[in-house]
Motif scaffolding. Structure first.
Motif, mmCIF file in Angstrom:
data_model
loop_
_atom_site.group_PDB
_atom_site.id
_atom_site.type_symbol
_atom_site.label_atom_id
_atom_site.label_comp_id
_atom_site.label_asym_id
_atom_site.label_seq_id
_atom_site.Cartn_x
_atom_site.Cartn_y
_atom_site.Cartn_z
ATOM 1 N N LEU A 1 15.052 31.177 5.323
ATOM 2 C CA LEU A 1 14.830 32.559 5.743
ATOM 3 C C LEU A 1 16.116 33.245 6.177
ATOM 4 O O LEU A 1 16.163 34.449 6.329
ATOM 5 C CB LEU A 1 13.828 32.603 6.908
ATOM 6 N N PHE B 1 9.383 12.803 13.096
ATOM 7 C CA PHE B 1 10.144 14.049 12.937
ATOM 8 C C PHE B 1 10.156 14.563 11.501
ATOM 9 O O PHE B 1 10.960 15.409 11.143
ATOM 10 C CB PHE B 1 11.595 13.901 13.415
ATOM 11 N N ARG B 2 9.289 14.017 10.648
ATOM 12 C CA ARG B 2 9.287 14.477 9.260
ATOM 13 C C ARG B 2 8.953 15.962 9.200
ATOM 14 O O ARG B 2 9.626 16.743 8.524
ATOM 15 C CB ARG B 2 8.258 13.672 8.465
ATOM 16 N N THR C 1 24.340 26.044 8.187
ATOM 17 C CA THR C 1 23.316 27.045 8.470
ATOM 18 C C THR C 1 23.069 27.192 9.964
ATOM 19 O O THR C 1 23.204 28.275 10.516
ATOM 20 C CB THR C 1 21.999 26.708 7.763
ATOM 21 N N TYR C 2 22.718 26.084 10.621
ATOM 22 C CA TYR C 2 22.313 26.239 12.023
ATOM 23 C C TYR C 2 23.490 26.441 12.954
ATOM 24 O O TYR C 2 23.432 27.265 13.863
ATOM 25 C CB TYR C 2 21.433 25.063 12.454
ATOM 26 N N LEU D 1 23.064 20.927 6.182
ATOM 27 C CA LEU D 1 22.168 21.980 6.660
ATOM 28 C C LEU D 1 22.599 22.447 8.038
ATOM 29 O O LEU D 1 22.673 23.654 8.303
ATOM 30 C CB LEU D 1 20.736 21.441 6.706
ATOM 31 N N ILE E 1 11.429 13.196 1.763
ATOM 32 C CA ILE E 1 10.325 13.940 2.369
ATOM 33 C C ILE E 1 8.988 13.546 1.762
ATOM 34 O O ILE E 1 7.987 13.424 2.445
ATOM 35 C CB ILE E 1 10.560 15.460 2.226
ATOM 36 N N VAL F 1 11.898 18.017 10.205
ATOM 37 C CA VAL F 1 12.920 18.105 9.160
ATOM 38 C C VAL F 1 12.514 19.137 8.117
ATOM 39 O O VAL F 1 13.307 20.006 7.721
ATOM 40 C CB VAL F 1 13.127 16.717 8.512
ATOM 41 N N VAL F 2 11.258 19.066 7.694
ATOM 42 C CA VAL F 2 10.774 20.029 6.706
ATOM 43 C C VAL F 2 10.907 21.452 7.242
ATOM 44 O O VAL F 2 11.374 22.354 6.548
ATOM 45 C CB VAL F 2 9.311 19.720 6.332
ATOM 46 N N ALA F 3 10.530 21.611 8.510
ATOM 47 C CA ALA F 3 10.608 22.943 9.114
ATOM 48 C C ALA F 3 12.046 23.432 9.143
ATOM 49 O O ALA F 3 12.324 24.606 8.874
ATOM 50 C CB ALA F 3 10.025 22.921 10.517
ATOM 51 N N LEU F 4 12.988 22.524 9.432
ATOM 52 C CA LEU F 4 14.401 22.920 9.472
ATOM 53 C C LEU F 4 14.848 23.466 8.126
ATOM 54 O O LEU F 4 15.517 24.489 8.035
ATOM 55 C CB LEU F 4 15.280 21.723 9.843
ATOM 56 N N PHE F 5 14.458 22.769 7.050
ATOM 57 C CA PHE F 5 14.843 23.242 5.721
ATOM 58 C C PHE F 5 14.180 24.579 5.398
ATOM 59 O O PHE F 5 14.784 25.458 4.794
ATOM 60 C CB PHE F 5 14.477 22.201 4.657
ATOM 61 N N LEU F 6 12.909 24.710 5.819
ATOM 62 C CA LEU F 6 12.173 25.944 5.513
ATOM 63 C C LEU F 6 12.756 27.140 6.238
ATOM 64 O O LEU F 6 12.962 28.205 5.655
ATOM 65 C CB LEU F 6 10.714 25.784 5.940
ATOM 66 N N VAL F 7 13.007 26.975 7.525
ATOM 67 C CA VAL F 7 13.512 28.090 8.317
ATOM 68 C C VAL F 7 14.887 28.513 7.789
ATOM 69 O O VAL F 7 15.209 29.700 7.723
ATOM 70 C CB VAL F 7 13.580 27.721 9.810
ATOM 71 N N ALA F 8 15.687 27.523 7.362
ATOM 72 C CA ALA F 8 17.009 27.834 6.829
ATOM 73 C C ALA F 8 16.897 28.766 5.630
ATOM 74 O O ALA F 8 17.773 29.605 5.405
ATOM 75 C CB ALA F 8 17.733 26.552 6.436
#
Lengths: 276, 311
Positions: free
Chosen positions: A117, A104-105, B47-48, B43, A97, A108-115
């Motif tokens: 929560l 899509f960087r 998770t998803y 992930l 990162i 990807v960051v958003a995916l990790f962040l939302v996870a």
């Protein structure tokens, strides 16, 4: 001046009271763990001192009949793989990162962040089906996979450190013909040592203490980790508080030792972890 | 097309960067994905995919085992909100929410006190934080003995001449209060350390300047410390709210959810893994997830300066 004295007294009284509240329940359990069954039956109350402060018989019972040896073994196994995996996954994610710009960087960051929560306790009903589908249910790999999963805290800690490593190091290595993987292995990873130490401590304590995941995913008795093995004390030892207390002390002791030796790192680790 | 530089008509290279060969460019574009392959796979798998499945299950009557499942629409959700015994667990969260308030106030108080020069500072700091590191099952047992008849609490009260034969875990109100008290004991230290860290990152000159201006301790707290720790404070508030809603370990270990101490997560676990009502349990989990996301969202809106800067 008298106001100052009053304030000081108030401060120390409150601190002493808080310490008492913290230490008393633990101290009583320690005392109980050293009592004989006869002393317990005596009903002298919880605050009486044990007759023989070196009576370790309850510890022997707890250790053997409570199968604590295999529990520590299973916990150690899970700890090694889960922490190793977390360090690798976290540092690789952070490296990718921070050091690359790619399509899509942001996603990807958003995916990790939302996870981050999504609280783990809520999704276990469905996660269970997936773990079961992989045939991991009731093996030690189920918790390992789940702990490695997405530890956003460790990714974040690694990210902070990768960012602080100067880019010129990467570039110099690249000029010498190193590829991305060599740079990661030879330059980034060794320089991440302080972050690795933090992640190992924070993750280690979390995994050692976790109850929910091993409880759900490893019901068979041979696979007890320290949490679940201790939990099983409720059955066979029922009201034998001296044995249950010995088991609890056995489990708390390693944490206490680690804490006393690594205090400063532990505070920092949890601070970094939570305030991300 | 790669090796044109050998030709006599080649332009000087200084102007533009040499065109990177296509294959190398593709490889460079792929490199980050090689590093992200395993993390992203984990992930999505853990998770998803579960979240998506959970939402799907919540509209079915699946029991978690049989190959058969029927679409039941919003039935699980109506059941969840209309059957009072399923809804009652939310009132139990109230005890933990109240406990969180006590916990945050206490942590703030001790963090402020210990940020000034106090003797045995490290000792007090360690004592307050240590419970957070202890295994939850061990804490459960320590406090089961604490609340026993003739256990720690009764013995301490007897020292003060109060002989109670109160069954601390015997009635819903007293049991929930006791359990919530245990979670204050357990989690106060974490909040305390977070606050302490935030307070110590406030530059010391600010206090000196304030003292020169004649500000007393309360004013210093009000105008220097409070604004300085606001981000951490909101973070702990949200952690506490989601923690209160998802309380599981302590009540499950200590009472197993008996005498009205069943929390939302205990109920969900029981529905899913004891009564095989995966559909209903999923609906419950979706509701909990939505509530927690809403709380988080509200916090982010209320305190926009506490942004997570991962990029």
């Amino acid at each position: 001046m008298t106001r100052r004295i009053v304030a000081r007294t108030l401060v120390y009284t409150s601190l002493a009271a808080a310490s008492l509240v913290v230490l008393l329940p633990l101290g009583v359990v320690l005392m109980t763990s050293l009592k004989t069954p006869e002393e317990m039956a005596d009903d002298g109350g919880a605050l009486t001192l044990p007759g023989d402060p070196l009576n370790f018989r309850n510890y022997a019972t707890a250790f053997q009949d409570g199968r604590m040896l295999s529990a520590f073994g299973n916990t150690a196994f899970i700890l090694v793989f889960a922490i190793g995996g977390t360090v690798l996954i976290g540092s690789m994610t952070a490296y990718a990162i921070d050091r690359f710009t790619f399509r899509f960087r942001k996603l990807v960051v958003a995916l990790f962040l939302v996870a981050a929560l999504v609280p783990g306790v809520t999704t276990q009903v469905a996660t269970f089906q997936i773990v079961n589908g992989f045939g991991l249910f009731d093996t030690r790999w189920a918790p390992i996979a789940l702990y490695m999963g997405t530890d956003i805290v460790s990714i974040y800690i690694f990210l902070q450190f990768v960012r602080s490593i100067p880019l010129s190091l990467d570039e110099a290595a690249r000029l010498d013909g190193a590829n991305a993987f060599t740079i990661y292995r030879k330059i980034i990873f060794p320089l991440l040592k302080p972050a690795i130490a933090t992640v190992v401590i924070v993750k280690g304590i979390t995994v050692y203490n976790d109850f929910y995941i091993p409880f759900l995913y490893m019901p068979s008795e041979d696979l007890g980790v320290i949490s679940t093995s201790l939990f099983r004390f409720r059955g066979p030892f029922g009201a034998h508080w001296e044995t249950i207390s010995a088991g609890a002390v056995l489990v708390i002791l390693p944490t206490l030792i680690v804490f006393l030796f690594l205090q400063r790192f532990i505070y920092n680790g949890f601070m970094k972890g939570a305030t991300r | 097309m790669t090796d044109t530089t050998a030709g006599p008509a080649a332009p000087p290279v200084a102007a533009a960067p040499a065109p990177v060969p296509r294959r190398a460019r593709v490889r460079r574009g792929l490199t980050p994905w090689l590093f992200l392959l395993a993390p992203l796979a984990l992930l999505i798998t853990f998770t998803y995919a579960p979240v998506a499945n959970m939402v799907a299950y919540s509209f079915t009557d699946w029991d978690g085992v049989s190959p058969e499942l029927h679409y039941t629409g919003g039935h699980n959700y109506t059941e969840l909100f209309t059957r009072p015994e399923l809804f009652e667990v939310f009132f139990v969260s109230g005890y933990y929410l109240a406990a969180s308030a006590v916990q945050i106030a206490g942590a703030l108080c001790f963090a402020t006190v210990l940020s000034f020069d106090v003797r045995f500072r490290n000792f007090f700091k360690g004592v307050l934080f240590f419970p957070y590191l202890i295994n939850g099952v061990a804490i459960g047992f320590v406090f089961l003995y604490f609340f026993q008849d003739g256990g720690t609490l009764d013995s301490v009260l007897a020292l003060f001449g109060r002989h109670s034969s109160h069954a601390w875990l015997g009635t819903p109100v007293s049991a929930n209060t006791s359990l919530a008290g245990v979670s204050v004991w357990r989690y106060l230290g974490l909040n305390f350390v977070l606050f302490l860290g935030a307070i110590q990152s406030i530059p010391g000159e600010l206090y000196e300047a304030a003292e020169l201006d004649g500000a007393n301790r309360w004013q210093q707290f009000r105008h220097i410390i409070a604004p300085g720790i606001k981000p951490v404070l909101t973070l702990t508030v949200i952690l506490s709210v989601s923690g209160s809603l998802s309380a599981f370990e302590i009540p499950y270990i200590m009472t197993g959810g008996a005498t009205g101490t069943e929390t939302f997560v205990i109920q969900t676990v029981k529905l899913a893994f004891q009564f095989n009502k995966t559909g209903l349990a999923s609906a419950a989990a979706v509701v909990l997830l939505l509530i927690i996301l809403a709380v988080t969202w509200a916090q982010r809106r209320l305190v926009p300066d506490d942004r997570v800067d991962l990029v």
